[in-house]
Design an enzyme around this catalytic site. Structure first.
Site, PDB file in Angstrom:
ATOM      1  N   ALA A 109       0.982  -1.250   0.005  1.00  0.00           N
ATOM      2  CA  ALA A 109       0.041  -0.170  -0.075  1.00  0.00           C
ATOM      3  C   ALA A 109       1.033   1.185   0.032  1.00  0.00           C
ATOM      4  O   ALA A 109       2.109   1.112   0.039  1.00  0.00           O
ATOM      5  CB  ALA A 109      -1.111  -0.163   1.190  1.00  0.00           C
ATOM      6  N   GLY A 155       3.967   1.091   2.589  1.00  0.00           N
ATOM      7  CA  GLY A 155       4.818   0.079   2.171  1.00  0.00           C
ATOM      8  C   GLY A 155       5.838   0.536   1.257  1.00  0.00           C
ATOM      9  O   GLY A 155       6.762   0.611   1.004  1.00  0.00           O
ATOM     10  N   VAL A 158       1.104  -4.044   7.033  1.00  0.00           N
ATOM     11  CA  VAL A 158      -0.188  -4.623   6.726  1.00  0.00           C
ATOM     12  C   VAL A 158      -1.151  -4.006   7.433  1.00  0.00           C
ATOM     13  O   VAL A 158      -0.865  -3.498   8.628  1.00  0.00           O
ATOM     14  CB  VAL A 158       0.037  -6.213   6.460  1.00  0.00           C
ATOM     15  CG1 VAL A 158       0.762  -6.588   5.380  1.00  0.00           C
ATOM     16  CG2 VAL A 158       0.143  -6.674   7.811  1.00  0.00           C
ATOM     17  N   SER A 168       5.526   7.157  12.164  1.00  0.00           N
ATOM     18  CA  SER A 168       4.631   8.587  11.625  1.00  0.00           C
ATOM     19  C   SER A 168       5.169   9.288  10.826  1.00  0.00           C
ATOM     20  O   SER A 168       6.475   9.420  10.676  1.00  0.00           O
ATOM     21  CB  SER A 168       4.613   9.085  13.006  1.00  0.00           C
ATOM     22  OG  SER A 168       3.581  10.341  12.867  1.00  0.00           O
ATOM     23  N   LYS A 199       3.490   5.515  20.013  1.00  0.00           N
ATOM     24  CA  LYS A 199       2.938   5.923  18.559  1.00  0.00           C
ATOM     25  C   LYS A 199       1.249   6.057  18.910  1.00  0.00           C
ATOM     26  O   LYS A 199       0.859   6.986  18.361  1.00  0.00           O
ATOM     27  CB  LYS A 199       3.081   4.658  17.519  1.00  0.00           C
ATOM     28  CG  LYS A 199       2.279   5.056  16.268  1.00  0.00           C
ATOM     29  CD  LYS A 199       2.661   6.431  15.569  1.00  0.00           C
ATOM     30  CE  LYS A 199       2.230   6.363  14.395  1.00  0.00           C
ATOM     31  NZ  LYS A 199       1.056   6.201  13.968  1.00  0.00           N
ATOM     32  N   HIS A 212       1.102   9.434  20.625  1.00  0.00           N
ATOM     33  CA  HIS A 212       1.098  10.420  19.527  1.00  0.00           C
ATOM     34  C   HIS A 212       0.176  10.898  18.791  1.00  0.00           C
ATOM     35  O   HIS A 212      -0.257  11.738  18.483  1.00  0.00           O
ATOM     36  CB  HIS A 212       2.411   9.988  18.666  1.00  0.00           C
ATOM     37  CG  HIS A 212       2.293  10.608  17.216  1.00  0.00           C
ATOM     38  ND1 HIS A 212       1.426  10.340  16.240  1.00  0.00           N
ATOM     39  CD2 HIS A 212       3.445  11.540  16.774  1.00  0.00           C
ATOM     40  CE1 HIS A 212       1.890  11.199  15.319  1.00  0.00           C
ATOM     41  NE2 HIS A 212       3.237  12.036  15.514  1.00  0.00           N
ATOM     42  N   ASN A 213      -0.449   9.741  18.342  1.00  0.00           N
ATOM     43  CA  ASN A 213      -1.699   9.713  17.694  1.00  0.00           C
ATOM     44  C   ASN A 213      -2.980  10.491  18.513  1.00  0.00           C
ATOM     45  O   ASN A 213      -3.722  11.199  17.986  1.00  0.00           O
ATOM     46  CB  ASN A 213      -2.331   8.391  17.328  1.00  0.00           C
ATOM     47  CG  ASN A 213      -1.579   7.856  15.877  1.00  0.00           C
ATOM     48  OD1 ASN A 213      -0.480   8.417  15.651  1.00  0.00           O
ATOM     49  ND2 ASN A 213      -2.000   7.114  15.203  1.00  0.00           N
ATOM     50  N   GLU A 252      -2.067  13.876  18.456  1.00  0.00           N
ATOM     51  CA  GLU A 252      -2.612  14.418  17.076  1.00  0.00           C
ATOM     52  C   GLU A 252      -3.909  14.746  17.086  1.00  0.00           C
ATOM     53  O   GLU A 252      -4.337  15.845  16.458  1.00  0.00           O
ATOM     54  CB  GLU A 252      -2.008  13.357  16.264  1.00  0.00           C
ATOM     55  CG  GLU A 252      -2.376  13.461  14.581  1.00  0.00           C
ATOM     56  CD  GLU A 252      -2.229  12.449  13.794  1.00  0.00           C
ATOM     57  OE1 GLU A 252      -3.159  11.922  13.034  1.00  0.00           O
ATOM     58  OE2 GLU A 252      -1.031  11.862  13.922  1.00  0.00           O
ATOM     59  N   HIS A 295     -18.716   3.238  50.465  1.00  0.00           N
ATOM     60  CA  HIS A 295     -17.488   2.623  50.038  1.00  0.00           C
ATOM     61  C   HIS A 295     -16.251   3.510  50.728  1.00  0.00           C
ATOM     62  O   HIS A 295     -15.099   3.328  50.496  1.00  0.00           O
ATOM     63  CB  HIS A 295     -17.593   3.439  48.466  1.00  0.00           C
ATOM     64  CG  HIS A 295     -18.440   2.607  47.671  1.00  0.00           C
ATOM     65  ND1 HIS A 295     -18.020   1.352  47.484  1.00  0.00           N
ATOM     66  CD2 HIS A 295     -19.682   2.885  46.968  1.00  0.00           C
ATOM     67  CE1 HIS A 295     -19.053   0.928  46.510  1.00  0.00           C
ATOM     68  NE2 HIS A 295     -20.023   1.840  46.259  1.00  0.00           N
TER      69      HIS A 295
END
Length: 486
Positions: free
Chosen positions: A14, A17, A77, A131, A186, A189-190, A193, A455
């Site tokens: 793709a 890649g 992939v 990235s 990563k 990071h996203n 982003e 609680h």
């Protein structure tokens, strides 16, 4: 004549890649490529991949057979089951000491599982966050490798050669940590982003809907912003987007795009990780929810005809407001990165990854989508104080927030009065006010939990870790439930 063996093999042709293969070959390495659809291999090596440094393969057996030992295989992939499928296809042809690299956006828990399972078979696994999109893949991405530490010396030369470079040729790639650490970094990071993009979109929305500005005028504003502290890839491309015209209608291209946002899941994973680790990252979560709300377009159109807002117009000084909006975006951006780095710090402690936060900020300075000038300040902050609890406590960032604060509050107030939604920017301010508040109403919340569920709670006049229960109704007795401590 003996055939030259490939230094590395890449599975998946793709866009990412293909571009990574071209990048690797361009740095002097020989690359083998394979794709499940063989026609893609033929099209690639007869087109963009033509040359003697790229070897097209038409089967897994042929692909593995042309790799120099120890074999290095990089999977580009789709995340999830396809990664496991290809690993299973590769294993019968590999041997101890070989390396499998997953360069997709895999969930970090999958990378931890794969690292452990493949280690048992003598195969070193690397979960590498990559990235930069297709441009970064071709010209130099930010790479965040984690997994089996034994693999790092075997992939370091290629990874650091193809990575983006900053500060006198320093590669934006360093070993992150064991098991799922690379893909976790990563993922965060996203998530950051998501927050960055939402902040920029809210600024755009305020300019267009609140101030009535057109695309050309907004292009000028974002171009100017990109010359200062907001200098970043995302601000840069926003300016480019706003100046682009549709070739058919001549209208600004952005005005013709349907306002429904897509997502691939990493922002959601980041938000879930915050909940799992007990770390408040509301700004990143709001950015995810903003995309979810954008997706119900038909409902929003119907609601807009029945639900009324304030119906006011902006009557202030536009130039002055834009200056305040700039400061609001910057202050909110600081809060977003603060949350992301606090999540990294918590995961490092929880999973024993020993993440170097200053190094991570450096890795993000080039190649990646969130690359920005102020990441240098983040590196400096953690280098000066590796134990820094929050970026908000760093002296330089404290000064920036102090300078921006009045304008930030004015922008949020104005947006509310105009009825223009700013979920991320507003949440950033709430986050800042919450973090700086020495006493929150959680005391009442604990009393409520103790009232209906026994609680328990801690007292301000007793040692931490000592829990108490009140019989609020006079009929509950002294029995209490188990405690829950964040």
């Amino acid at each position: 004549m003996k055939m030259k063996l490939a230094d590395i093999g890449v599975v998946g042709l793709a866009v990412m890649g293909e571009n990574l293969i071209l990048n690797i070959a361009g740095k002097g390495f020989t690359v083998a490529c394979y794709n499940r659809t063989v026609k893609k291999v033929d099209d690639f090596i007869n087109g963009r991949g033509a040359g003697d440094r790229i070897i097209g393969c038409r089967s897994i057996e042929e692909f593995v057979g042309v790799l120099a030992k120890p074999r290095r295989v990089m999977l580009m992939v789709k995340a999830g089951a396809p990664v496991d499928v290809f690993i299973e296809q590769l294993l019968p042809h590999l041997e101890a000491g070989d390396v499998i690299i997953d360069g997709g956006n895999s969930q970090y828990t999958d990378s931890t599982r794969r690292t452990r399972a493949l280690s048992d078979k003598g195969i070193a696994f690397v979960g590498a966050g990559v990235s930069g999109g297709e441009e970064g893949a071709l010209h130099g991405p930010s790479i965040m490798p984690g997994g089996n530490p034994e693999a790092w010396p075997k992939v370091k030369d290629i990874f650091q050669a193809i990575a983006a470079k900053v500060d006198n040729d320093v590669p934006c790639c360093e070993w992150i940590g064991k098991e799922g650490a690379g893909h976790f970094v990563k993922m965060v990071h996203n998530g950051i982003e998501y927050g960055d993009m939402q902040l920029i979109c809210e600024a755009y929305h305020l300019m267009s809907q609140g101030l009535g500005m057109g695309a050309d005028e907004m292009h000028g504003v974002f171009s100017e912003w990109n010359k200062g502290v907001l200098d970043s890839y995302l601000i840069e491309i926003t300016a480019d987007i706003l100046k682009t015209k549709d070739p058919v209608t001549g209208m600004p291209a952005v005005d013709l795009i349907l306002d429904t946002a897509g997502q691939k899941g990493t922002g959601k994973w980041t938000s879930q990780a915050g909940l799992d680790l007990g770390i408040g990252i509301p700004q990143i979560a709001e950015a995810v929810f903003a995309r979810c709300l954008s997706a119900v377009k038909d409902e929003r159109v119907a609601a807009s005809k029945k639900l009324k807002g304030p119906g006011r117009k902006f009557m202030g000084n536009k130039i002055g407001f834009l200056g305040k909006l700039h400061n609001a975006v910057y202050a909110s951006k600081i809060c977003s990165y603060t949350q992301g780095f606090q999540l990294l710090r918590a995961a490092s402690a929880e999973y024993g990854w020993n993440l170097r936060l200053g190094e991570i900020a450096r890795i993000w300075r080039g190649g990646c989508i969130i690359r920005a000038r102020f990441l240098g300040q983040i590196s400096e902050a953690f280098d000066a104080n590796p134990g820094l609890a929050s970026l908000l406590l760093d002296r330089n960032f404290r000064k920036s927030i102090s300078k921006a604060q009045s304008g930030w509050r004015y922008v949020v107030k104005t947006a509310v009065s105009l009825g223009v939604p700013i979920p991320a920017m507003g949440t950033a301010l709430n986050y800042y006010d919450t973090y700086r508040c020495s006493r929150l109403p959680a005391n009442l919340l604990q009393a409520q939990r103790d009232y209906f569920g026994a609680h328990t709670y801690e007292r301000i006049d007793r040692p931490r870790g000592e829990f108490h229960h009140t019989d609020w109704t006079g009929t509950g007795g002294a029995t209490s439930a188990s405690t829950y401590v964040v």
